[in-house]
Design an enzyme around this catalytic site. Structure first.
Site, mmCIF file in Angstrom:
data_model
loop_
_atom_site.group_PDB
_atom_site.id
_atom_site.type_symbol
_atom_site.label_atom_id
_atom_site.label_comp_id
_atom_site.label_asym_id
_atom_site.label_seq_id
_atom_site.Cartn_x
_atom_site.Cartn_y
_atom_site.Cartn_z
ATOM 1 N N SER A 141 11.897 12.602 -1.335
ATOM 2 C CA SER A 141 13.092 11.761 -1.505
ATOM 3 C C SER A 141 14.200 12.623 -2.098
ATOM 4 O O SER A 141 13.935 13.549 -2.883
ATOM 5 C CB SER A 141 12.803 10.595 -2.447
ATOM 6 N N TYR A 155 8.829 8.235 -10.547
ATOM 7 C CA TYR A 155 9.051 8.373 -9.099
ATOM 8 C C TYR A 155 9.828 9.659 -8.816
ATOM 9 O O TYR A 155 9.454 10.450 -7.946
ATOM 10 C CB TYR A 155 9.803 7.151 -8.573
HETATM 11 N N1 LIG Z 1 13.105 3.692 2.201
HETATM 12 C C1 LIG Z 1 13.875 4.559 1.574
HETATM 13 O O1 LIG Z 1 15.073 4.342 1.326
HETATM 14 C C2 LIG Z 1 13.291 5.890 1.141
HETATM 15 C C3 LIG Z 1 14.169 6.842 0.591
HETATM 16 C C4 LIG Z 1 13.661 8.064 0.191
HETATM 17 C C5 LIG Z 1 12.312 8.325 0.340
HETATM 18 N N2 LIG Z 1 11.478 7.389 0.865
HETATM 19 C C6 LIG Z 1 10.057 7.736 0.998
HETATM 20 O O2 LIG Z 1 9.671 7.580 2.353
HETATM 21 C C7 LIG Z 1 8.321 7.125 2.413
HETATM 22 C C8 LIG Z 1 8.261 5.826 3.236
HETATM 23 O O3 LIG Z 1 9.013 4.825 2.622
HETATM 24 P P1 LIG Z 1 9.219 3.386 3.338
HETATM 25 O O4 LIG Z 1 10.249 2.699 2.508
HETATM 26 O O5 LIG Z 1 9.466 3.574 4.766
HETATM 27 O O6 LIG Z 1 7.807 2.634 3.263
HETATM 28 P P2 LIG Z 1 6.743 2.375 2.114
HETATM 29 O O7 LIG Z 1 6.781 0.943 1.802
HETATM 30 O O8 LIG Z 1 6.870 3.301 0.994
HETATM 31 O O9 LIG Z 1 5.370 2.799 2.834
HETATM 32 C C9 LIG Z 1 4.889 2.135 3.897
HETATM 33 C C10 LIG Z 1 3.624 2.765 4.462
HETATM 34 O O10 LIG Z 1 2.796 3.517 3.519
HETATM 35 C C11 LIG Z 1 1.501 2.894 3.430
HETATM 36 N N3 LIG Z 1 0.940 3.112 2.090
HETATM 37 C C12 LIG Z 1 1.545 2.912 0.903
HETATM 38 N N4 LIG Z 1 0.688 3.221 -0.103
HETATM 39 C C13 LIG Z 1 -0.473 3.615 0.474
HETATM 40 C C14 LIG Z 1 -1.747 4.027 -0.021
HETATM 41 N N5 LIG Z 1 -1.997 4.098 -1.340
HETATM 42 N N6 LIG Z 1 -2.724 4.332 0.852
HETATM 43 C C15 LIG Z 1 -2.491 4.254 2.190
HETATM 44 N N7 LIG Z 1 -1.306 3.882 2.731
HETATM 45 C C16 LIG Z 1 -0.320 3.549 1.869
HETATM 46 C C17 LIG Z 1 1.818 1.441 3.761
HETATM 47 O O11 LIG Z 1 0.639 0.682 4.094
HETATM 48 P P3 LIG Z 1 0.705 -0.963 3.880
HETATM 49 O O12 LIG Z 1 1.740 -1.475 4.812
HETATM 50 O O13 LIG Z 1 -0.653 -1.421 4.232
HETATM 51 O O14 LIG Z 1 1.080 -1.175 2.450
HETATM 52 C C18 LIG Z 1 2.774 1.628 4.939
HETATM 53 O O15 LIG Z 1 2.115 2.039 6.102
HETATM 54 C C19 LIG Z 1 7.847 6.980 0.980
HETATM 55 O O16 LIG Z 1 7.159 8.160 0.577
HETATM 56 C C20 LIG Z 1 9.134 6.845 0.182
HETATM 57 O O17 LIG Z 1 8.989 7.282 -1.151
HETATM 58 C C21 LIG Z 1 11.932 6.175 1.266
#
Ligand SMILES: NC(=O)c1ccc[n+]([C@@H]2O[C@H](COP(=O)([O-])OP(=O)(O)OC[C@H]3O[C@@H](n4cnc5c(N)ncnc54)[C@H](OP(=O)(O)O)[C@@H]3O)[C@@H](O)[C@H]2O)c1
Length: 246
Positions: A141, A155
């Site tokens: 991130s 985080y």
């Molecule tokens: N969205 C943003 O603005 C943003 C910005 C910067 C960085 N990021 C990073 O990008 C990544 C994705 O973020 P996102 O917002 O798209 O979705 P998210 O809600 O963080 O992750 C969704 C996915 O990860 C799986 N997951 C979470 N914890 C897990 C665990 N302990 N074991 C196995 N699977 C797990 C979820 O499964 P379930 O559906 O079954 O829970 C789902 O498939 C993350 O690392 C986040 O920190 C996001």
């Protein structure tokens, strides 16, 4: 011909948000796909059905990757089923936010287990089975580089650890032409960070391009880094942040 014809791609956390867009992009470009998710069976099976209905091969495993034994078992099952592994994308992340004094004693271990330990052990296992030219990509991130405000210390710290990890992996695996790269998104329109949510305008205020990014934009960058074209790119950190850090 797709960039990933004949390749096996594993997306850890590939069933929702950014991970789901990466899953869709990889299979659209020809990959056979393994996906690990944690708990939301309906979302996971819905995506797998969607991709399989297009004639794609998808192996879906439920596992909590904060547990290393469960992560290893899930990866073994996927690699056994698909026969090889060419690209690993570690997407799953977790956040606990709030005032410093509100953090429970186990908050540190919970966050680090998902955001740092899991990508490390996933990379270790992937490297054992990958042939030369493999790809390892981790989703960090942009908060690793610049703190937008208070309340996210663990985080932010967990995502900052990934820069060191990716440079180490690049050095460990470079002699086998396996690349390791980090992608650092800014605000991306997802369930955890919706473009119309209560914090959306605060999240957008540091940006040069004042909108949330899309999951497909992140998937496009990941697809490039994972592709054969990117064979000389390793140990790098790619920001996809609308100019957050400009
Ligand atoms: N969205 C943003 O603005 C943003 C910005 C910067 C960085 N990021 C990073 O990008 C990544 C994705 O973020 P996102 O917002 O798209 O979705 P998210 O809600 O963080 O992750 C969704 C996915 O990860 C799986 N997951 C979470 N914890 C897990 C665990 N302990 N074991 C196995 N699977 C797990 C979820 O499964 P379930 O559906 O079954 O829970 C789902 O498939 C993350 O690392 C986040 O920190 C996001």
């Amino acid at each position: 011909m797709g960039a990933f014809d004949g390749k096996v791609v594993l997306v850890i956390g590939g069933t929702r948000g950014i991970g789901a867009a990466i899953s869709r992009r990889m299979v659209a470009d020809g990959a056979c796909l393994g996906i690990i998710y944690r708990s939301r069976v309906g979302d996971a099976e819905g995506l797998a059905d969607e991709l399989r209905s297009q004639g794609k091969t998808v192996v879906l495993i439920q596992a909590d990757v904060s547990n290393v034994a469960a992560l290893n078992r899930a990866m073994d099952e996927i690699i056994d089923a698909l026969g090889r592994l060419d690209v690993l994308v570690s997407v799953a992340g977790t956040a606990i936010v709030g005032p410093l004094e509100s953090y429970a004693d186990d908050a540190f271990d919970q966050i680090l287990a998902v955001n740092v330990r899991a990508p490390f052990f996933a990379a270790k296992k992937a490297a054992l089975v990958m042939t030369n030219g493999g790809r390892i990509i981790i989703l960090g991130s942009i908060v690793a580089d610049r703190m937008p405000g208070a309340g996210g210390t663990l985080y932010f710290a967990s995502k900052a650890a990934l820069g060191g990890m990716i440079r180490g992996l690049a050095r460990d695996l470079g002699s086998r032409a396996i690349t390791a790269n980090l992608v650092q998104p800014g605000p991306i329109d997802t369930e955890r960070n919706p473009a119309n949510g209560p914090d959306a305008s605060i999240n957008r205020s540091p940006l040069a391009i004042p909108r949330h990014g899309t999951t497909e934009e992140v998937a496009g960058l990941v697809a490039y880094i994972a592709s054969p074209e990117a064979g000389f790119v390793t140990g790098a950190t790619y920001n996809i942040d609308g100019g957050w850090s400009a």
